[in-house]
Design an enzyme around this catalytic site. Structure first.
Site, PDB file in Angstrom:
ATOM      1  N   CYS A   1      61.006  63.136  81.078  1.00  0.00           N
ATOM      2  CA  CYS A   1      60.034  62.869  80.016  1.00  0.00           C
ATOM      3  C   CYS A   1      59.233  61.597  80.251  1.00  0.00           C
ATOM      4  CB  CYS A   1      60.733  62.819  78.659  1.00  0.00           C
ATOM      5  SG  CYS A   1      62.091  61.646  78.557  1.00  0.00           S
TER       6      CYS A   1
ATOM      7  N   GLY B   1      64.539  60.247  73.111  1.00  0.00           N
ATOM      8  CA  GLY B   1      64.808  60.592  74.500  1.00  0.00           C
ATOM      9  C   GLY B   1      66.293  60.684  74.793  1.00  0.00           C
TER      10      GLY B   1
ATOM     11  N   HIS C   1      56.988  57.447  74.511  1.00  0.00           N
ATOM     12  CA  HIS C   1      57.345  56.601  75.651  1.00  0.00           C
ATOM     13  C   HIS C   1      56.087  55.878  76.143  1.00  0.00           C
ATOM     14  CE1 HIS C   1      61.230  58.250  75.581  1.00  0.00           C
ATOM     15  NE2 HIS C   1      61.249  58.940  76.694  1.00  0.00           N
TER      16      HIS C   1
END
Length: 360
Positions: free
Chosen positions: A158, A189, A252
């Protein structure tokens, strides 16, 4: 496009839940099977999930009374009911590899969110805008597995989905040579919420197990080329990474430092980002962002709260491009880790595979 019956294997986890919200009204894919561990098997999904539903939107009505199957022991039943599966199980890596191959050998294509097969030589690891041609390795994989329809395709880690898309289109013209990246990664995550991980509130953890190795190695497969019956890794760019868990629910952020073989101007870099389109845009796939790479000129953008849901969470945001004292340039980039980075990226990959005929 025909409609496909699909299963979600690992449906009770956070990524499995995200798959369910994305596929509730999908124009091509109809979820007909939910599978999870033996602890959940035999229960209705509503009973199996109990108070563990962690999406922002309510559990869709269509899934509540579906009876959860056993991801390991009901493989034949699942494969007979679906055209392909999404896999997001939480198991040991060797167990995941064996499970996904078992589904493939039952002639059921597998689109995986897991890391287990990312470095299997003939398994394509694909970001549809960047390296869609890697799905052409599937006939070689089928030959190895002895299958006619079955195969495994995976999405990348990711965190890569924030910074690699910004670098990829620059490489062909200017040669990306050295990359240093620091990622600041949301708690989703790790499959967590603040309610389930209270020690992350007002905290930063400067370590995420295995993440730095993935961040340094996986881009080389995305940049790789099909050679015979395998995908050969690229030998450049050179990556070094540091990955940090921060108290953010989703999103992120990557801080990128880059050297080029031939240094472009800032204007040239921004122009490439602004005009970039990949195979996903060419095919106009249902989950495709119309504008994949988005550059922001404001000094304080992109920000996680304001940009993570850009293009339904499937776009990448870039900003703060400037020259550096040790590298040619530095900039920041951002993506939604459970949408673009996880379930959404896998759905887009499945759409690519369907559009290119690999699900037929």
């Amino acid at each position: 496009m025909k409609n496909y019956k699909v299963g979600i294997v690992g449906a009770t986890g956070m990524v499995g839940q995200r798959f369910m919200t994305l596929l509730e009204n999908h124009p091509w894919f109809d979820v007909v099977v939910l599978a999870a561990s033996s602890r959940s098997a035999g229960k209705t999904y509503e009973k199996a999930i109990e108070n563990k539903w962690c999406m922002d939107t309510p559990l869709p009505e269509k899934y509540k009374q579906m009876v959860v199957l056993d991801a390991t022991n009901d493989i034949e039943k699942i494969c007979n009911a679906v055209d392909f599966i999404f896999c997001a199980v939480n198991m040991k890596k060797d167990e995941i590899k064996a499970l996904e191959e078992e589904y493939a050998k039952h002639e059921c294509p597998v689109v995986s969110n897991n890391s287990a097969h990312r470095f299997t030589d003939d398994v394509p690891m694909v970001v549809p805008e960047l390296n869609a041609e890697h799905i052409n390795i599937i006939p070689s994989q089928r030959k190895r597995l002895g299958t006619k329809r079955g195969f495994i395709a995976v999405k990348s880690n990711c965190s890569l989905q924030s910074y690699v898309p910004a670098l990829f289109p620059l490489h062909e013209k200017y040669g990306v040579k050295d990359v240093l990246v620091c990622t600041y990664q949301a708690i989703s995550g790790a499959g967590k919420t603040f309610e389930r991980w209270p020690e992350m509130v007002d905290n930063v953890i400067p370590y995420i197990g295995g993440e730095e190795e993935k961040s340094e190695r996986e881009p080389l497969k995305l940049w790789g080329k099909i050679e015979g019956d395998k995908i050969a890794l690229a030998d450049k760019p050179n990556f070094t990474a540091q990955c940090i868990r921060v108290p953010v629910s989703n999103g992120h952020l990557g801080a990128v430092f880059v050297n080029f073989d031939k240094k472009p101007s800032k204007e040239e870099m921004i122009s490439i980002w602004d005009n970039f389109k990949g195979r996903a845009q060419e095919l106009e796939l249902p989950s495709t962002p119309k504008k994949f790479l988005n550059y922001f000129t404001e000094d304080d953008r992109p920000q996680i709260k304001s940009e993570r849901m850009l293009e339904n969470g499937m776009a990448v945001s870039i900003g703060r491009l400037r020259e550096d004292t040790q590298y040619d340039y530095k900039f920041v980039c951002l993506s939604h880790n459970t949408l673009r980075g996880a379930a959404g990226g896998a759905v887009l990959l499945a759409e690519l595979l369907a559009a290119e005929g690999y699900m037929d």
